[in-house]
Design a protein around this motif. Structure first.
Motif, PDB file in Angstrom:
ATOM      1  N   UNK A 190     -17.232  -7.212   4.775  1.00 50.68           N
ATOM      2  CA  UNK A 190     -17.194  -7.994   4.200  1.00 50.68           C
ATOM      3  C   UNK A 190     -16.697  -8.282   2.615  1.00 50.68           C
ATOM      4  N   UNK A 191     -17.711  -6.581   2.309  1.00 57.00           N
ATOM      5  CA  UNK A 191     -17.692  -6.424   0.736  1.00 57.00           C
ATOM      6  C   UNK A 191     -16.147  -6.345   0.566  1.00 57.00           C
ATOM      7  N   UNK A 192     -15.345  -5.428   1.799  1.00 58.69           N
ATOM      8  CA  UNK A 192     -14.128  -4.483   1.352  1.00 58.69           C
ATOM      9  C   UNK A 192     -12.949  -6.138   1.296  1.00 58.69           C
ATOM     10  N   UNK A 193     -13.527  -6.900   1.834  1.00 59.64           N
ATOM     11  CA  UNK A 193     -12.447  -8.316   2.521  1.00 59.64           C
ATOM     12  C   UNK A 193     -12.341  -9.081   0.929  1.00 59.64           C
ATOM     13  N   UNK A 194     -13.701  -9.368  -0.319  1.00 61.11           N
ATOM     14  CA  UNK A 194     -14.131  -9.897  -0.940  1.00 61.11           C
ATOM     15  C   UNK A 194     -13.796  -9.160  -2.044  1.00 61.11           C
ATOM     16  N   UNK A 195     -12.973  -7.878  -2.180  1.00 59.80           N
ATOM     17  CA  UNK A 195     -13.221  -6.846  -3.575  1.00 59.80           C
ATOM     18  C   UNK A 195     -11.841  -6.863  -3.287  1.00 59.80           C
ATOM     19  N   UNK A 196     -10.808  -6.401  -2.453  1.00 54.89           N
ATOM     20  CA  UNK A 196      -9.490  -5.594  -2.406  1.00 54.89           C
ATOM     21  C   UNK A 196      -8.709  -6.949  -2.673  1.00 54.89           C
ATOM     22  N   UNK A 197      -8.836  -8.230  -2.234  1.00 50.83           N
ATOM     23  CA  UNK A 197      -7.862  -9.140  -2.341  1.00 50.83           C
ATOM     24  C   UNK A 197      -7.639  -9.457  -3.810  1.00 50.83           C
ATOM     25  N   UNK A 198      -8.861  -9.952  -4.437  1.00 46.13           N
ATOM     26  CA  UNK A 198      -9.092 -10.040  -6.198  1.00 46.13           C
ATOM     27  C   UNK A 198      -8.520  -8.873  -6.957  1.00 46.13           C
ATOM     28  N   UNK A 199      -8.668  -7.380  -6.212  1.00 44.10           N
ATOM     29  CA  UNK A 199      -7.848  -6.807  -7.244  1.00 44.10           C
ATOM     30  C   UNK A 199      -6.546  -6.557  -7.351  1.00 44.10           C
ATOM     31  N   UNK A 200      -6.046  -6.496  -5.683  1.00 43.95           N
ATOM     32  CA  UNK A 200      -4.723  -7.003  -5.624  1.00 43.95           C
ATOM     33  C   UNK A 200      -4.074  -7.829  -6.936  1.00 43.95           C
ATOM     34  N   UNK A 201      -4.341  -8.954  -6.160  1.00 41.51           N
ATOM     35  CA  UNK A 201      -4.228 -10.107  -7.298  1.00 41.51           C
ATOM     36  C   UNK A 201      -4.283 -10.234  -8.870  1.00 41.51           C
ATOM     37  N   UNK A 202      -5.249  -9.285  -8.775  1.00 39.92           N
ATOM     38  CA  UNK A 202      -5.191  -9.152 -10.588  1.00 39.92           C
ATOM     39  C   UNK A 202      -4.066  -8.367 -11.380  1.00 39.92           C
ATOM     40  N   UNK A 203      -4.160  -7.017 -10.025  1.00 41.92           N
ATOM     41  CA  UNK A 203      -2.986  -5.659 -10.679  1.00 41.92           C
ATOM     42  C   UNK A 203      -1.945  -6.884 -10.588  1.00 41.92           C
ATOM     43  N   UNK A 204      -1.748  -7.221  -9.602  1.00 38.39           N
ATOM     44  CA  UNK A 204      -0.844  -7.893  -9.443  1.00 38.39           C
ATOM     45  C   UNK A 204      -0.012  -8.477 -10.542  1.00 38.39           C
ATOM     46  N   UNK A 205      -1.430 -10.296 -11.285  1.00 39.34           N
ATOM     47  CA  UNK A 205      -0.656 -10.118 -12.492  1.00 39.34           C
ATOM     48  C   UNK A 205      -0.430  -9.013 -13.701  1.00 39.34           C
TER      49      UNK A 205
END
Length: 385
Positions: A190-205
């Motif tokens: 759960x921690x990974x699920x709520x961390x990595x997608x947001x990091x990826x979205x922000x990095x792409x942005x």
């Protein structure tokens, strides 16, 4: 669907470069990101409801309550987006709405942070990502307002959690998760699920914004060196190039002026005049060597620097340029054209001659060419004897 695309295009503009968006358009981006975050939460909750074996690690009543809240939040976010689109060109809105949008975004996500744990790794990581992107999109005052409101809210929640008045991470049942929590696969997943997608979205942005930033810097650098109309070097860049020429070699400076250009503007208008300048620059580029330099020195005046050349080559190139310019058929109507000639003065720059003197000599030669009938070449030595 086509009408929706047309509506978005008309409101957001055809330029989808984020750095060029106005503050209201950036607010819309914030709410789109907000909806994506909410969708991640909904998917996680759907997984819980579809996977009975993990339900012992959460409080289903809290999960269900938050799910209802998230659907409502998405509905409100869509309303915000529609409202922002409708007033996307409001000057007053550009000042006020960033404060409202960013604070709504931040304060709403605090509730998610509280439910998942204010002190959890994903909360801290995501907060840093949001703030970093926020500082790129919005001005410092907007971000300081949200930092202030978030700091106060998180401070109160943290204080009450430490004192035992609030439950830490009320979504999770830590009695069944066990201690230490990192040994529980569901908790870590759960921690990974709520961390990595947001990091990826922000990095792409961020990568998108940085790419656009580099493009903007490149464009600004181009504007500093090139004339906006003719896309040849401007006077500032020409002066810089002249100052750095190797004085051990002989360089020809060709000062060229279009004949009777004022009459072209007065008779046909400035749009036609601009097209004459553009065509002249294109023809000059096509008739000089790849090692030579062309720039617009001012108005209808062009400067050509012939690197490492003698009088014979300079004359040959100058005559070729004047001949090509005189042959251009400038369109006026579908069956009418006109021609424009040019005059040229030539001087040389080499050891012992400074740039100012060489330019002045070329200018005097140009004036002599015009005084003697135009559409001809004069060398500075012809004047100076």
């Amino acid at each position: 669907m086509q009408s929706l695309v047309h509506f978005l295009s008309s409101r957001m503009g055809n330029d989808f470069k984020i750095l060029n968006w106005n503050p209201i358009q950036k607010c819309i981006l914030v709410f789109i990101l907000f909806i994506q975050i909410k969708v991640l939460w909904i998917i996680w909750k759907a997984y819980i409801f579809l996977t009975p074996e993990v339900q012992i690690f959460v409080y289903l009543s809290e999960v269900r309550l938050q799910l209802y809240i998230e659907f409502f939040e998405i509905f409100v976010a869509v309303l915000f987006i529609v409202g922002l689109l409708l007033i996307s060109k409001s000057r007053k809105g550009e000042v006020i709405l960033p404060y409202l949008s960013v604070n709504v975004f931040g304060l709403t996500l605090i509730f998610d942070a509280y439910m998942a744990g204010v002190f959890s790794p994903n909360t801290m990581t995501n907060a840093v990502c949001y703030l970093f992107v926020g500082f790129i999109l919005f001005n410092v005052r907007v971000m300081l307002s949200v930092i202030t409101s978030l700091a106060i809210t998180i401070g109160v929640i943290s204080d009450q959690t430490i004192k035992g008045n609030l439950v830490n991470a009320p979504l999770f049942n830590f009695e069944t998760i066990g201690t230490p929590e990192y040994l529980n696969g569901f908790w870590m997943g759960s921690i990974a699920y709520f961390t990595f997608p947001i990091i990826i979205i922000c990095i792409l942005l961020l990568l998108l914004i940085l790419k656009q930033w580099r493009e903007r810097e490149s464009y600004i650098a181009h504007l500093v060196q090139f004339d906006a109309l003719t896309d040849v070097y401007n006077r500032r860049k020409l002066t810089e190039i002249l100052q750095h020429l190797d004085r051990g070699k002989k360089h020809a400076i060709l000062m060229l002026d279009l004949d009777h250009f004022k009459q072209v503007n007065d008779r046909y208008g400035h749009l036609i005049g601009d097209q004459v300048l553009i065509s002249a620059a294109e023809v000059l580029k096509a008739n000089i060597r790849s090692t030579d330099i062309l720039g617009r020195y001012g108005g209808e005046e062009f400067l050509i620097i012939l690197n490492d050349t003698d009088e014979k080559n300079a004359r040959s190139i100058a005559e070729r340029c004047l001949r090509a310019l005189a042959e251009i058929e400038h369109p006026l109507t579908h069956d009418s054209t006109f021609n424009v000639t040019a005059s040229m003065g030539i001087a040389f720059l080499y050891q012992g001659i400074n740039v100012k003197d060489a330019l002045n000599s070329a200018d005097i030669a140009l004036y002599q060419a015009k005084a003697e009938g135009r559409n001809q070449i004069r060398f500075s030595k012809d004047i100076l004897g």
